[in-house]
Design a protein around this motif. Sequence first.
Motif, PDB file in Angstrom:
ATOM      1  N   ASP A 296     -22.853  -8.579  41.135  1.00 27.66           N
ATOM      2  CA  ASP A 296     -23.581  -8.178  42.340  1.00 27.66           C
ATOM      3  C   ASP A 296     -23.239  -6.741  42.719  1.00 27.66           C
ATOM      4  OD1 ASP A 296     -24.756 -10.648  42.538  1.00 27.66           O
ATOM      5  OD2 ASP A 296     -23.578 -11.320  44.262  1.00 27.66           O
ATOM      6  N   VAL A 297     -21.947  -6.407  42.680  1.00 32.50           N
ATOM      7  CA  VAL A 297     -21.525  -5.047  43.015  1.00 32.50           C
ATOM      8  C   VAL A 297     -22.181  -4.049  42.072  1.00 32.50           C
ATOM      9  CG1 VAL A 297     -19.568  -3.461  43.191  1.00 32.50           C
ATOM     10  CG2 VAL A 297     -19.326  -5.828  43.983  1.00 32.50           C
ATOM     11  N   GLN A 298     -22.184  -4.388  40.801  1.00 33.98           N
ATOM     12  CA  GLN A 298     -22.782  -3.496  39.807  1.00 33.98           C
ATOM     13  C   GLN A 298     -24.269  -3.259  40.113  1.00 33.98           C
ATOM     14  OE1 GLN A 298     -23.182  -5.090  35.795  1.00 33.98           O
ATOM     15  NE2 GLN A 298     -22.675  -3.079  34.923  1.00 33.98           N
TER      16      GLN A 298
ATOM     17  N   ARG B  33     -34.764  -2.924  49.812  1.00 33.96           N
ATOM     18  CA  ARG B  33     -35.661  -3.999  49.406  1.00 33.96           C
ATOM     19  C   ARG B  33     -35.205  -4.606  48.082  1.00 33.96           C
ATOM     20  NH1 ARG B  33     -41.833  -2.447  48.326  1.00 33.96           N
ATOM     21  NH2 ARG B  33     -40.781  -1.307  46.654  1.00 33.96           N
ATOM     22  N   GLU B  34     -34.822  -3.750  47.142  1.00 35.81           N
ATOM     23  CA  GLU B  34     -34.371  -4.259  45.846  1.00 35.81           C
ATOM     24  C   GLU B  34     -33.035  -4.989  45.962  1.00 35.81           C
ATOM     25  OE1 GLU B  34     -34.565  -2.021  42.306  1.00 35.81           O
ATOM     26  OE2 GLU B  34     -36.304  -0.820  42.930  1.00 35.81           O
ATOM     27  N   ILE B  35     -32.129  -4.456  46.768  1.00 38.75           N
ATOM     28  CA  ILE B  35     -30.834  -5.122  46.951  1.00 38.75           C
ATOM     29  C   ILE B  35     -31.037  -6.499  47.562  1.00 38.75           C
ATOM     30  CG2 ILE B  35     -28.681  -5.059  48.271  1.00 38.75           C
ATOM     31  CD1 ILE B  35     -28.734  -1.992  47.934  1.00 38.75           C
ATOM     32  N   THR B  36     -31.912  -6.584  48.555  1.00 35.28           N
ATOM     33  CA  THR B  36     -32.186  -7.872  49.202  1.00 35.28           C
ATOM     34  C   THR B  36     -32.789  -8.850  48.214  1.00 35.28           C
ATOM     35  OG1 THR B  36     -32.557  -6.737  51.306  1.00 35.28           O
ATOM     36  CG2 THR B  36     -33.374  -8.985  51.123  1.00 35.28           C
ATOM     37  N   SER B  37     -33.658  -8.364  47.335  1.00 35.87           N
ATOM     38  CA  SER B  37     -34.264  -9.223  46.326  1.00 35.87           C
ATOM     39  C   SER B  37     -33.214  -9.766  45.367  1.00 35.87           C
ATOM     40  CB  SER B  37     -35.324  -8.435  45.549  1.00 35.87           C
ATOM     41  OG  SER B  37     -35.856  -9.206  44.487  1.00 35.87           O
TER      42      SER B  37
ATOM     43  N   GLU C  45     -29.538 -13.701  52.868  1.00 34.10           N
ATOM     44  CA  GLU C  45     -28.328 -14.188  53.530  1.00 34.10           C
ATOM     45  C   GLU C  45     -27.117 -13.289  53.268  1.00 34.10           C
ATOM     46  OE1 GLU C  45     -28.454 -16.187  49.476  1.00 34.10           O
ATOM     47  OE2 GLU C  45     -29.873 -15.521  51.035  1.00 34.10           O
ATOM     48  N   ASN C  46     -27.233 -12.391  52.299  1.00 35.15           N
ATOM     49  CA  ASN C  46     -26.125 -11.498  51.962  1.00 35.15           C
ATOM     50  C   ASN C  46     -26.408 -10.049  52.340  1.00 35.15           C
ATOM     51  OD1 ASN C  46     -24.369 -13.449  50.735  1.00 35.15           O
ATOM     52  ND2 ASN C  46     -25.811 -13.530  49.029  1.00 35.15           N
ATOM     53  N   VAL C  47     -27.378  -9.834  53.213  1.00 32.37           N
ATOM     54  CA  VAL C  47     -27.728  -8.480  53.651  1.00 32.37           C
ATOM     55  C   VAL C  47     -27.937  -8.486  55.163  1.00 32.37           C
ATOM     56  CG1 VAL C  47     -29.356  -6.566  53.434  1.00 32.37           C
ATOM     57  CG2 VAL C  47     -28.852  -7.997  51.442  1.00 32.37           C
TER      58      VAL C  47
END
Length: 477
Positions: free
Chosen positions: A56-58, A12-16, A21-23
């Motif tokens: 983003d990776v971080q 959920r946090e990564i998607t936020s 569009e990137n998940v």
Amino acid sequence: MQDLSPRQKALREITSRLGRENVLVHPADRLVYECDGYTLVKCMPQAVVFPRNTRDVQQVVRICRQYGVPLVARGAGTGLAGGATPIDEAIVVSLARMNRILAIDLVNRRIQVEAGVINLELSQRLAGTGYQFAPDPSSQVACTLGGNIATNAGGPHTLKYGVTVNHVLGLECVTGEGEVLVVEPRWDPGDLDWIGVLTGSEGTLAIVTSAWLKLIPAYQEFITLRATFSRIEDACLAVSRIIGAGITPAAMELMDQGILQAVEEAFHFGFPTDVEAVLIVELDGVGPAIAAQAERVAAFCRECGAGEVLSASDAAERARLWQCRKSAVGAVGRLSPAYFIQDGVVPRTKLPEVATRVKEIARRWNVRVVNVAHAGDGNIHPIFLYDPKNPDEVKRTVSASHEILAACIHLGGSITAEHGVGLEKRDFMEQLYPPEVLQAMRALKSVFDPDAILSPGKVIPRDGQEKSAIVEGEKNA
């Protein structure tokens, strides 16, 4: 409301942070990422995320560390040892959208690229500049530079110019702690060799996001020879004779009869299919010098039993010859419903012996094997042909593959020259290294990745834990 699991909270946090569009979370979308080129083990990832930059990776790494969620970095998925297989329900971090060439610095002979840049794109962008990036894996049309760095990839022309680590000047990466580590592109004899540590670590220490790569002069003159042999052992002997005479070709590649038949069916190039092996030898440099070398190479091949030695007549014929060699593995799809490629290395003087052993092992286990090899490096690539719907055939194929790796170790070689260890060869590390060396590797990983979230279960055997998932993974193949 039902409480969310740590994985759900992380996602959920990564998607936020990255945007929907990137998940990828739909099972049909994730299915494509359940394995890399090593298809004997397949595991569905929890999700697939596409960072656009180092920041983003971080963020992804920090979120996954916070919730204890494993992740695995992925380039183009062309790896052949299960390095990008998402075991332990890992999240796949695809670098495919980080695909910019950031800077070309011809004065200082270097180029800066993001991890998702395709290897072949460098050759295309550098065309006409007089410079080149030397490492050229057979998967060059698809593989990424980040993947090349992760596995320390080789290729036909690294015989003369060295593998990937010899061409990396600087790195930017994200460690398992979520910290950005920048290794500047400078040479200082007092520095620790961070590039040597990180290149070939297969994403277990850090995720490479960009790199400075070395450019070398691109020769314009080539002589490319094709020698045929009635015995593969004689072709291997010719390799040792050529290198032993002080000649270092740009490339020296071997293809056996099974590969030749597949290539000929696919490309109709005119390869003989009634011989046991073809040796391709390429020399580059200045015309008179390489002409003299070519004469000596041809003489060595004939002395070792070559029935025919031909030279590519022009650039188009040379390009066609290399197209066939680099497409050889793909052409094997005409021979079998499935296949997987092994990667071992032996001293060049042991090539004839290992070629004989491969034939004996394949016969004893009743499996079909065809062969290509970066012969000049002593790097063999037996390709196992099998039917994934036949469990007994799969088990015999895996057993034969393991025996070949053991033979490479016995002959003074190693279990990989360029494909990496990944998941497939993890347990062989215990045959290759004593316990104290493996423990030092674990200690090094703990420095970069203290919570062991980066590619868990890859490369280093789990201390006192379960063995490799290779055979178990066959149930999912």
